[in-house]
Design a protein around this motif. Structure first.
Motif, PDB file in Angstrom:
ATOM      1  N   ASN A 255      29.987  12.920  83.688  1.00 28.49           N
ATOM      2  CA  ASN A 255      29.772  11.486  83.446  1.00 28.49           C
ATOM      3  C   ASN A 255      28.376  11.032  83.855  1.00 28.49           C
ATOM      4  OD1 ASN A 255      32.264  10.940  82.317  1.00 28.49           O
ATOM      5  ND2 ASN A 255      33.230  10.493  84.295  1.00 28.49           N
ATOM      6  N   VAL A 256      27.736  11.783  84.763  1.00 29.40           N
ATOM      7  CA  VAL A 256      26.416  11.372  85.272  1.00 29.40           C
ATOM      8  C   VAL A 256      25.342  12.419  84.997  1.00 29.40           C
ATOM      9  CG1 VAL A 256      27.317   9.845  87.058  1.00 29.40           C
ATOM     10  CG2 VAL A 256      27.003  12.267  87.581  1.00 29.40           C
ATOM     11  N   ASP A 257      25.709  13.568  84.403  1.00 35.76           N
ATOM     12  CA  ASP A 257      24.734  14.619  84.121  1.00 35.76           C
ATOM     13  C   ASP A 257      24.783  14.950  82.629  1.00 35.76           C
ATOM     14  OD1 ASP A 257      22.870  16.831  85.307  1.00 35.76           O
ATOM     15  OD2 ASP A 257      24.258  17.913  83.982  1.00 35.76           O
ATOM     16  N   ASP A 258      23.707  14.641  81.921  1.00 43.20           N
ATOM     17  CA  ASP A 258      23.682  14.812  80.463  1.00 43.20           C
ATOM     18  C   ASP A 258      23.819  16.269  80.042  1.00 43.20           C
ATOM     19  OD1 ASP A 258      23.413  12.112  80.203  1.00 43.20           O
ATOM     20  OD2 ASP A 258      21.224  12.147  79.967  1.00 43.20           O
ATOM     21  N   GLN A 259      23.199  17.170  80.810  1.00 45.41           N
ATOM     22  CA  GLN A 259      23.237  18.579  80.411  1.00 45.41           C
ATOM     23  C   GLN A 259      24.658  19.130  80.437  1.00 45.41           C
ATOM     24  OE1 GLN A 259      20.219  21.222  82.074  1.00 45.41           O
ATOM     25  NE2 GLN A 259      18.971  19.436  82.635  1.00 45.41           N
ATOM     26  N   LEU A 260      25.415  18.794  81.492  1.00 44.93           N
ATOM     27  CA  LEU A 260      26.799  19.260  81.560  1.00 44.93           C
ATOM     28  C   LEU A 260      27.641  18.554  80.488  1.00 44.93           C
ATOM     29  CD1 LEU A 260      28.838  21.066  83.006  1.00 44.93           C
ATOM     30  CD2 LEU A 260      29.325  19.165  84.572  1.00 44.93           C
ATOM     31  N   GLY A 261      27.325  17.292  80.226  1.00 47.74           N
ATOM     32  CA  GLY A 261      28.033  16.561  79.169  1.00 47.74           C
ATOM     33  C   GLY A 261      27.833  17.209  77.815  1.00 47.74           C
ATOM     34  N   GLU A 262      26.603  17.646  77.529  1.00 43.15           N
ATOM     35  CA  GLU A 262      26.321  18.326  76.267  1.00 43.15           C
ATOM     36  C   GLU A 262      27.068  19.659  76.187  1.00 43.15           C
ATOM     37  OE1 GLU A 262      22.118  18.664  76.005  1.00 43.15           O
ATOM     38  OE2 GLU A 262      21.795  16.488  75.877  1.00 43.15           O
ATOM     39  N   TRP A 263      27.125  20.366  77.320  1.00 43.17           N
ATOM     40  CA  TRP A 263      27.854  21.647  77.334  1.00 43.17           C
ATOM     41  C   TRP A 263      29.319  21.410  76.966  1.00 43.17           C
ATOM     42  CZ3 TRP A 263      32.166  23.684  79.374  1.00 43.17           C
ATOM     43  CH2 TRP A 263      32.319  25.073  79.325  1.00 43.17           C
ATOM     44  N   MET A 264      29.914  20.339  77.517  1.00 44.88           N
ATOM     45  CA  MET A 264      31.323  20.053  77.231  1.00 44.88           C
ATOM     46  C   MET A 264      31.543  19.751  75.752  1.00 44.88           C
ATOM     47  SD  MET A 264      32.294  17.728  80.555  1.00 44.88           S
ATOM     48  CE  MET A 264      33.891  17.265  79.912  1.00 44.88           C
ATOM     49  N   ILE A 265      30.586  19.066  75.132  1.00 47.44           N
ATOM     50  CA  ILE A 265      30.714  18.727  73.715  1.00 47.44           C
ATOM     51  C   ILE A 265      30.590  19.979  72.848  1.00 47.44           C
ATOM     52  CG2 ILE A 265      29.610  17.460  71.808  1.00 47.44           C
ATOM     53  CD1 ILE A 265      28.796  15.348  73.924  1.00 47.44           C
ATOM     54  N   GLU A 266      29.689  20.872  73.248  1.00 49.33           N
ATOM     55  CA  GLU A 266      29.425  22.066  72.449  1.00 49.33           C
ATOM     56  C   GLU A 266      30.476  23.153  72.634  1.00 49.33           C
ATOM     57  OE1 GLU A 266      25.558  23.138  73.726  1.00 49.33           O
ATOM     58  OE2 GLU A 266      24.559  21.433  72.745  1.00 49.33           O
ATOM     59  N   ASN A 267      31.282  23.069  73.693  1.00 48.20           N
ATOM     60  CA  ASN A 267      32.263  24.107  73.978  1.00 48.20           C
ATOM     61  C   ASN A 267      33.679  23.524  73.958  1.00 48.20           C
ATOM     62  OD1 ASN A 267      30.641  26.697  75.017  1.00 48.20           O
ATOM     63  ND2 ASN A 267      29.581  24.857  75.726  1.00 48.20           N
ATOM     64  N   ASP A 268      34.650  24.426  73.991  1.00 47.67           N
ATOM     65  CA  ASP A 268      36.061  24.031  73.877  1.00 47.67           C
ATOM     66  C   ASP A 268      36.614  23.647  75.254  1.00 47.67           C
ATOM     67  OD1 ASP A 268      38.583  23.555  72.952  1.00 47.67           O
ATOM     68  OD2 ASP A 268      39.178  25.677  72.923  1.00 47.67           O
ATOM     69  N   PHE A 269      36.120  22.502  75.791  1.00 46.46           N
ATOM     70  CA  PHE A 269      36.603  22.015  77.094  1.00 46.46           C
ATOM     71  C   PHE A 269      37.875  21.184  76.859  1.00 46.46           C
ATOM     72  CE2 PHE A 269      36.825  18.766  80.399  1.00 46.46           C
ATOM     73  CZ  PHE A 269      36.706  19.525  81.547  1.00 46.46           C
ATOM     74  N   PRO A 270      38.949  21.341  77.658  1.00 47.84           N
ATOM     75  CA  PRO A 270      39.039  22.074  78.933  1.00 47.84           C
ATOM     76  C   PRO A 270      39.585  23.492  78.810  1.00 47.84           C
ATOM     77  CG  PRO A 270      40.917  20.646  78.705  1.00 47.84           C
ATOM     78  CD  PRO A 270      40.099  20.449  77.458  1.00 47.84           C
ATOM     79  N   ASN A 271      39.771  23.969  77.570  1.00 50.72           N
ATOM     80  CA  ASN A 271      40.265  25.341  77.424  1.00 50.72           C
ATOM     81  C   ASN A 271      39.222  26.355  77.880  1.00 50.72           C
ATOM     82  OD1 ASN A 271      42.763  24.521  76.316  1.00 50.72           O
ATOM     83  ND2 ASN A 271      41.760  24.178  74.321  1.00 50.72           N
ATOM     84  N   GLN A 272      37.956  25.998  77.727  1.00 51.13           N
ATOM     85  CA  GLN A 272      36.871  26.832  78.226  1.00 51.13           C
ATOM     86  C   GLN A 272      36.137  26.059  79.312  1.00 51.13           C
ATOM     87  OE1 GLN A 272      34.053  28.065  75.245  1.00 51.13           O
ATOM     88  NE2 GLN A 272      32.668  29.003  76.746  1.00 51.13           N
ATOM     89  N   LEU A 273      35.955  26.682  80.483  1.00 45.70           N
ATOM     90  CA  LEU A 273      35.287  26.023  81.609  1.00 45.70           C
ATOM     91  C   LEU A 273      33.894  26.603  81.804  1.00 45.70           C
ATOM     92  CD1 LEU A 273      38.265  25.874  84.163  1.00 45.70           C
ATOM     93  CD2 LEU A 273      37.510  24.127  82.538  1.00 45.70           C
ATOM     94  N   PRO A 274      32.958  25.801  82.317  1.00 47.56           N
ATOM     95  CA  PRO A 274      31.581  26.287  82.479  1.00 47.56           C
ATOM     96  C   PRO A 274      31.481  27.398  83.522  1.00 47.56           C
ATOM     97  CG  PRO A 274      31.839  24.138  83.502  1.00 47.56           C
ATOM     98  CD  PRO A 274      33.103  24.413  82.742  1.00 47.56           C
ATOM     99  N   GLU A 275      30.478  28.259  83.343  1.00 43.04           N
ATOM    100  CA  GLU A 275      30.199  29.299  84.328  1.00 43.04           C
ATOM    101  C   GLU A 275      29.812  28.637  85.653  1.00 43.04           C
ATOM    102  OE1 GLU A 275      30.288  32.716  84.068  1.00 43.04           O
ATOM    103  OE2 GLU A 275      31.314  32.330  82.171  1.00 43.04           O
ATOM    104  N   PRO A 276      30.077  29.339  86.782  1.00 44.51           N
ATOM    105  CA  PRO A 276      29.723  28.767  88.096  1.00 44.51           C
ATOM    106  C   PRO A 276      28.270  28.321  88.187  1.00 44.51           C
ATOM    107  CG  PRO A 276      31.118  30.679  88.388  1.00 44.51           C
ATOM    108  CD  PRO A 276      30.822  30.605  86.921  1.00 44.51           C
ATOM    109  N   ALA A 277      27.340  29.096  87.627  1.00 35.56           N
ATOM    110  CA  ALA A 277      25.920  28.744  87.727  1.00 35.56           C
ATOM    111  C   ALA A 277      25.613  27.432  87.005  1.00 35.56           C
ATOM    112  CB  ALA A 277      25.060  29.873  87.159  1.00 35.56           C
ATOM    113  N   ILE A 278      26.262  27.202  85.850  1.00 32.76           N
ATOM    114  CA  ILE A 278      26.042  25.967  85.080  1.00 32.76           C
ATOM    115  C   ILE A 278      26.577  24.760  85.852  1.00 32.76           C
ATOM    116  CG2 ILE A 278      26.701  24.717  82.981  1.00 32.76           C
ATOM    117  CD1 ILE A 278      26.749  27.417  81.535  1.00 32.76           C
TER     118      ILE A 278
END
Length: 736
Positions: A255-278
């Motif tokens: 909600n406050v970080d655009d980069q993570l927000g873009e990752w969620m849009i581009e990937n199948d969230f919540p079925n796919q979760l971001p890598e720990p580093a991201i």
């Protein structure tokens, strides 16, 4: 993340032995550690702050143990009589509270951490204020049972004032009634923080065993003394809660970080979760931007969750170059220019003295270096005082212990000996005229009268008061011009009690303490006439003066003299003597010896003697005429009324209002924001002594108040008679 797995914590005992030999060298040859931070990205300056008794000092003790700075763990009120490392004062060890902020430093993996442990009691809030002024990040410690308390709100306000990013540690999850999710809910509602857990606890209360890391997808169990860390997969019983809280964490950060927000849009969230580093990188960006607060969990007392918190400090809180620091260039007197400081050791030196302390070798000045390098023997300029000084000695502080160093680089915290300055002074290289913004100093809320019991201790008494004023901007000393009493003012009863005890212990002076004389005033309520003759004949030239006129009340606190004599019944050359006599009369009233206000003194007739009249005779006659008219004019005593603003949680409204009524206060306005209620009252000053303690008791430490002078109003008939009686008794004792 600088994982404590990669730091080989399983073999921490051997590692601690190495750390001890490297970092506890007190010979002065410690440059490799204390000033050798060549990579500023691996440096953290943090403060540990919280409400009183939330476990700050206990947490700091564990941090020092796990980083190898101390060999044994000691408790705040330890049965072994040693006490926690950061509580170096005898009073701190006896009372089990932190009174002065204490600085130390340690190493975690390849990272260096400067730590300031601050007091939790509201009376010592200036210690938190000046620590947060110079720190890059903070750990806000919360009690897992009590949650957000009054000083938590104050500390949050201070962190916002200086734009300090923070992580939260919910401590004491081993206690009965601990509920970390309730605490996080309070963080969101009461402090308006965008907070989410980065861990979930494995068990609670007596069953607390460890924590599950929502970022790393690992479970950590802590062995004896917390040193042996057992890394496991997420327990099956916690898998559902783990996934729920991880999704909540990702959504809160997105909600406050655009980069993570873009990752969620581009990937199948919540079925796919971001890598720990991201996810870790997104949390770091949001934390430094102060748009998100990561919440850690554990129990410092039970040695649970401290190492992951250290990893979180390194992973999420900023290094010195990541914090923007602004100074003011005062070279041009017509226009001040803002300058951004650069954390570069080769740039001209700029530093801020943020805390003073009396050491064994003179004044100890704590310094934060913002730019350049500070070396022993350097010539530096105190911009505020316009003085150039030579740096005599440089030390790094480890609580009360000192370790001598030759130079200190940018981003570091050190201390100088033997430098005469004030808290908040800026020091620079000689060719600069930069000043840093000063810290906020709250106004004192309570006063006491104080004097040494014997004349022998007068010198030491004066030295103590002078020293304490220099050390603590919230401790004020003044002499009451009316009573001659020495009045000390501070942030509360405990604050003043500590200083009185320190005068006794450190300077050997016993003191007599009492509440100060209230600034009463005397006035009249009606017109009073006088017809007074002063006549004295004792051979030779005598004294003669006659005055006729009246006194009357006027609006305001000022007094007025009017000469309304027509003709020469009182020659003009005596007018000034009458004016002086009137002024002396108003300095000390006839009722209780307090100043008189709101009176007009009019002279409209009189008589003189060709030989015996003089300025002295008319001055004496004025005093007699005033007493006569004052007694005929319905005299009254006025007392100071204070405007008191009380901030409390709404649940304590009834109790607090009853307390105000008992103190004969009048509530003039109320306002509420969320669960917080503000009462505006008018209360006699004489009834406000001891109120800070009463308010904290009534509100479980959650209530605060501010007080300022409003007006003087007539006292009740009962108090009028009581004050007259006390004054007469005092005069009788003086005559004996």
């Amino acid at each position: 993340m600088t994982s404590f797995i990669t730091s080989r914590l399983a073999g921490i005992v051997g590692q601690r032995g190495l750390a001890t030999s490297r970092f506890l060298n007190t010979s002065g040859s410690i440059r490799n550690y204390s000033t050798g931070v060549s990579n500023l990205s691996k440096l953290r300056n943090i403060g540990i702050s919280a409400h009183i008794d939330s476990g700050k000092t206990t947490l700091t003790e564990r941090i020092l143990y796990y980083t190898g700075r101390i060999k044994e763990i000691h408790e705040v009120r330890g049965k072994d009589g040693v006490g926690a490392k950061m509580d170096s004062m005898d009073l701190e060890r006896e009372k089990g509270i932190t009174i002065q902020s204490a600085a130390t430093y340690c190493k975690w993996g390849e990272n260096h951490i400067n730590i300031i442990d601050t007091p939790g009691h509201v009376d010592f809030t200036i210690e938190v204020e000046r620590a947060l002024r110079v720190l890059d990040g903070a750990v806000l410690v919360m009690c897992g049972v009590s949650g957000v308390q009054s000083q938590t709100i104050t500390v949050d306000r201070q962190m916002r004032r200086y734009n300090v990013p923070r992580v939260v540690m919910i401590n004491k999850l081993d206690r009965v009634g601990a509920n970390p999710w309730n605490v996080i809910n309070q963080l969101r509602k009461k402090l308006n923080l965008n907070a989410a857990a980065v861990q979930i606890p494995i068990g609670l209360e007596n069953n607390l065993e460890g924590v599950c890391d929502l970022v790393k997808d690992k479970a950590y169990l802590f062995g004896e003394k917390g040193s042996a860390v057992d890394v496991q997969e997420i327990p099956s019983a916690l898998e559902a809660q783990f996934k729920e809280k991880k999704i909540e964490l990702i959504e809160t950060v997105a909600n406050v970080d655009d980069q993570l927000g873009e990752w969620m849009i581009e990937n199948d969230f919540p079925n796919q979760l971001p890598e720990p580093a991201i996810l870790e990188a997104a949390i770091r960006r949001a934390c430094i931007a102060r748009t998100f607060v990561p919440v850690f969990m554990g129990s410092a007392f039970k040695n649970t969750g401290v190492q992951p918190l250290l990893d979180g400090v390194i992973s999420y809180l900023p290094s010195p170059p990541e914090r923007k620091t602004i100074a003011i260039d005062t070279s041009n007197k017509d226009k001040e220019v803002e300058v951004e400081l650069v954390q570069d050791p080769k740039k001209p030196f700029v530093g801020l003295a943020f805390k003073l302390e009396e050491g064994r070798f003179g004044q100890l000045t704590y310094m934060r270096v913002y730019q350049g390098t500070l070396k022993r023997g350097d010539m530096i300029k105190n911009v505020n005082l316009g003085k150039t000084i030579k740096v005599p000695r440089l030390v790094r502080m480890h609580s009360a212990e000192m370790e001598e160093v030759q130079e200190v680089g940018p981003g570091e915290i050190c201390a100088m000996f033997g430098v005469d300055c004030f808290s908040g002074n800026t020091f620079t290289a000689q060719n600069l005229n930069y000043t840093m913004t000063s810290m906020h100093v709250p106004e004192p809320v309570m006063s006491l009268s104080i004097q040494p019991k014997g004349k022998d201790g007068q010198n030491n008494f004066s030295k103590a008061l002078s020293k304490f004023q220099k050390e603590d901007p919230t401790f004020r000393v003044k002499t009451d011009m009316e009573s001659g009493q020495i009045i000390i003012s501070g942030m509360g009863e405990l604050h003043l009690e500590i200083y009185i005890e320190r005068i006794k212990r450190e300077y050997g002076v016993e003191c007599t303490v009492g509440k100060p004389l209230v600034a009463y005033r005397e006035t009249i309520q009606a017109k009073g006439d006088y017809n007074y003759t002063h006549k004295k004949q004792s051979g030779g030239q005598g004294q003669y003066a006659k005055m006729i006129g009246y006194i009357e009340p006027i609006e305001g606190m000022e007094n007025e003299f009017i000469n309304d004599v027509i003709g020469t019944s009182i020659p003009p050359n005596y007018t000034e003597a009458i004016r002086k006599g009137f002024k002396e009369c108003t300095d000390k009233g006839p009722l209780i010896g307090h100043p008189i206000c709101g009176i007009r003194f009019v002279v409209n007739d009189g008589a003189t003697h060709s030989v015996d009249s003089s300025e002295l005779a008319f001055k004496i006659a004025t005093a007699g005429a005033f007493r006569e008219g004052f007694a005929d004019a319905s005299p009254m005593i006025l007392e100071p009324i204070m405007k008191v603003e009380i901030s409390i949680p709404s649940e304590f409204q009834g109790t607090v209002i009853s307390g105000v009524n008992r103190r004969k206060g009048a509530i003039v306005n109320t306002s509420s924001v969320g669960e917080s209620l503000t009462l505006e009252c008018e209360v006699p000053l004489n009834n406000m002594f001891g109120y800070s303690t009463e308010l904290r008791s009534m509100t479980q430490g959650k209530g605060e108040f501010t007080m300022e002078y409003l007006k003087h109003t007539p006292v009740s008939r009962e108090l009028f008679n009581q004050l007259i009686e006390e004054h007469e008794k005092k005069l009788a004792e003086e005559r004996k």
